[in-house]
Design a protein around this motif. Structure first.
Motif, short mmCIF file in Angstrom:
data_model
loop_
_atom_site.label_atom_id
_atom_site.label_comp_id
_atom_site.label_asym_id
_atom_site.label_seq_id
_atom_site.Cartn_x
_atom_site.Cartn_y
_atom_site.Cartn_z
N LYS A 1 4.65 15.06 -2.23
CA LYS A 1 5.53 13.95 -2.63
C LYS A 1 5.71 12.91 -1.52
O LYS A 1 5.86 11.73 -1.77
CB LYS A 1 6.91 14.50 -3.03
N LEU A 2 5.73 13.41 -0.27
CA LEU A 2 5.96 12.52 0.86
C LEU A 2 4.85 11.47 0.96
O LEU A 2 3.67 11.80 0.97
CB LEU A 2 6.02 13.32 2.17
N ARG B 1 7.56 4.48 -7.41
CA ARG B 1 6.67 5.00 -8.46
C ARG B 1 6.01 6.31 -8.03
O ARG B 1 6.02 7.29 -8.77
CB ARG B 1 5.60 3.94 -8.77
N TYR B 2 5.43 6.34 -6.82
CA TYR B 2 4.58 7.47 -6.43
C TYR B 2 5.34 8.62 -5.77
O TYR B 2 4.93 9.76 -5.86
CB TYR B 2 3.45 7.01 -5.51
N ILE C 1 8.12 -5.40 0.17
CA ILE C 1 8.99 -5.17 -1.00
C ILE C 1 8.18 -4.49 -2.11
O ILE C 1 8.64 -3.54 -2.76
CB ILE C 1 9.60 -6.51 -1.45
N LEU C 2 6.94 -4.93 -2.31
CA LEU C 2 6.09 -4.31 -3.33
C LEU C 2 5.66 -2.90 -2.91
O LEU C 2 5.38 -2.05 -3.76
CB LEU C 2 4.87 -5.19 -3.63
N SER C 3 5.63 -2.65 -1.61
CA SER C 3 5.35 -1.27 -1.14
C SER C 3 6.51 -0.35 -1.50
O SER C 3 6.32 0.83 -1.81
CB SER C 3 5.12 -1.25 0.38
N VAL C 4 7.73 -0.90 -1.45
CA VAL C 4 8.91 -0.12 -1.89
C VAL C 4 8.78 0.21 -3.38
O VAL C 4 9.09 1.34 -3.81
CB VAL C 4 10.21 -0.90 -1.60
N ALA C 5 8.27 -0.74 -4.16
CA ALA C 5 8.05 -0.46 -5.59
C ALA C 5 7.05 0.69 -5.74
O ALA C 5 7.24 1.61 -6.56
CB ALA C 5 7.56 -1.71 -6.32
N SER D 1 0.82 -1.21 0.00
CA SER D 1 0.00 0.00 0.00
C SER D 1 0.85 1.25 0.00
O SER D 1 2.02 1.25 0.39
CB SER D 1 -0.97 0.02 1.19
N ALA D 2 0.22 2.31 -0.50
CA ALA D 2 0.81 3.66 -0.49
C ALA D 2 -0.16 4.57 0.22
O ALA D 2 -1.35 4.56 -0.07
CB ALA D 2 1.00 4.14 -1.93
N SER D 3 0.34 5.35 1.17
CA SER D 3 -0.51 6.34 1.84
C SER D 3 0.02 7.72 1.44
O SER D 3 1.18 8.04 1.71
CB SER D 3 -0.45 6.16 3.35
#
Ligand SMILES: NC(=O)C1=CN([C@@H]2O[C@H](COP(=O)(O)OP(=O)(O)OC[C@H]3O[C@@H](n4cnc5c(N)ncnc54)[C@H](O)[C@@H]3O)[C@@H](O)[C@H]2O)C=CC1
Ligand SMILES: CC(C)CC(=O)C(=O)O
Ligand SMILES: [Mg+2]
Length: 352
Positions: free
Chosen positions: A269-270, A303-304, A295-299, A262-264
């Motif tokens: 940008k943060l 990206r974001y 690891i996929l959160s790092v991806a 997940s991305a919050s």
């Protein structure tokens, strides 16, 4: 050469184990894609209570605010379950989300091809490329509403303002525009006043996105539809609590809760990047946790927040490749190699 300052909030339970693997993979990506990463660690959750008495020390907020992005493991565990509600590890997590203004939580539920047979859902129901993006409102609703307790009752309040719904709806419509232009808004408007405001506000915002096909679904039906026919969904937008619950459910379609990143995001940008799962006290310290969600959160972070899309894609491709042969126990299938948390991190690095 770009240099990024990343704050690590390893947290409790399996948090340190999985974040360590994510750091290894990020370092490998930095080497390959020519950027550098500087890490700082800060305390959040139970480990912060043990060290300072509170789950979210001020120093942690300051460090996060001063960084380009934050990677979080998970917080909580039985040791702190008797803390008063406002001093629990989970209150620290809500606190950092609030303090950083992280109102938009993106939770993609994507099935990696080799994992189709690890999902408890039949192949033909999942289809070939299940890819659902859950957009969860993260700093409002019942997790942040007024709560209280007296001698024989307790209450929590689900409250949303038009402005809060509008901004998350825009994130979801923008996301749908970049994908298959289909948005499902999930609520409980047949019962809750806050959901009726939610639905009306989403309809109002939809006028700015005529190309997006919008439909509305009650949350109980959505819980059922996710299992009956997940292919019908592209982007789902929903409230804090409904998104929390539905994303755990969606994770199993993808094979395991240990797979969902997940991305919050705050609009700037943060961002804060974390697996959707918790601290898994039942497997903590055993070296068997699946680090791939982190690891996929790092991806997602690459990206974001860090504008390194090639590095993000390379990590995702490396994960997909490793899954063909190697699995942690939660996604293990006979005939493949059963690997530990650390081995999985090493394999993704080697593949990168
Ligand atoms: N973001 C966060 O920090 C969150 C923290 N929590 C906290 O975590 C603690 C445990 O909560 P639970 O309800 O048990 O949820 P959980 O997500 O920690 O675990 C649920 C089940 O999934 C398994 N699991 C979770 N992550 C896994 C991984 N990476 N690999 C393999 N298996 C994995 C666990 O072993 C457990 O059987 C509680 O204190 C809770 O409040 C819960 C959810 C989110
Ligand atoms: C532990 C809660 C505060 C949150 C949660 O379960 C989540 O964000 O997935
Ligand atoms: Mg949750």
């Amino acid at each position: 050469m770009a240099n990024y300052k990343i704050t690590l909030l390893k947290g409790d339970g399996i948090g340190p184990e999985i974040v360590n693997q994510a750091v290894k993979v990020l370092d490998k990506a930095a080497e390959k894609f020519d950027f550098t990463v500087e890490y700082d660690e800060a305390l959040l959750g139970g480990c912060a209570i043990d060290a300072t008495g509170v789950p979210l020390p001020e120093e942690t907020v300051a460090k996060c605010k001063a960084s380009d992005s934050v990677i979080l493991g998970a917080v909580g565990g039985p040791k702190w379950d008797n803390q008063p509600g406002n001093n629990r590890p989970e209150a620290g997590l809500l606190g950092i989300r609030g303090a950083l203004g992280l109102f938009a939580n993106l939770r993609p539920s994507v099935i990696f091809g080799p994992l189709k047979s690890a999902s408890p859902i039949k192949d033909e129901i999942i289809g070939d490329n299940m890819d659902i993006m859950i957009v969860r409102e993260l700093t409002g609703g019942i997790y942040f509403g007024e709560r209280g307790r007296d001698d024989d009752s307790a209450w929590d309040t689900e409250k949303y303002s038009v402005a809060e719904v509008e901004r998350i709806a825009r994130v979801a419509f923008d996301m749908a525009m970049k994908r298959n232009k289909k948005l499902t808004s999930v609520d409980k408007a047949n019962v809750l006043e806050s959901s009726r405001l939610w639905r009306q506000t989403v309809i109002n915002v939809s006028k700015d996105y005529p190309e997006v096909e919008l439909n509305h679904m009650y949350v109980d039906n959505c819980a059922m539809q996710l299992v009956r026919n997940p292919k019908q969904f592209d982007v789902i937008v929903t409230s804090n609590i409904f998104g929390d619950i539905l994303s755990d459910e969606a994770s199993m379609i993808a094979g395991s809760i240990g797979m969902l990143a997940s991305a919050s995001l705050s609009g700037g940008k943060l961002g804060l990047y974390e697996p959707i799962h918790g601290s898994a006290p039942d497997i903590a310290g055993k070296g068997i946790a699946n680090p791939l969600a982190t690891i996929l959160s790092v991806a997602m972070m690459l990206r974001y927040s860090l504008a390194q899309p090639e590095a993000a894609e390379a990590i995702e491709a490396a994960v997909a490749k490793v899954l063909e042969t190697d699995r942690t126990p939660d996604i293990y299938e006979e005939g493949l190699n059963k690997v530990s948390c650390e081995e999985m991190g090493d394999l993704v690095c080697a593949q990168l």
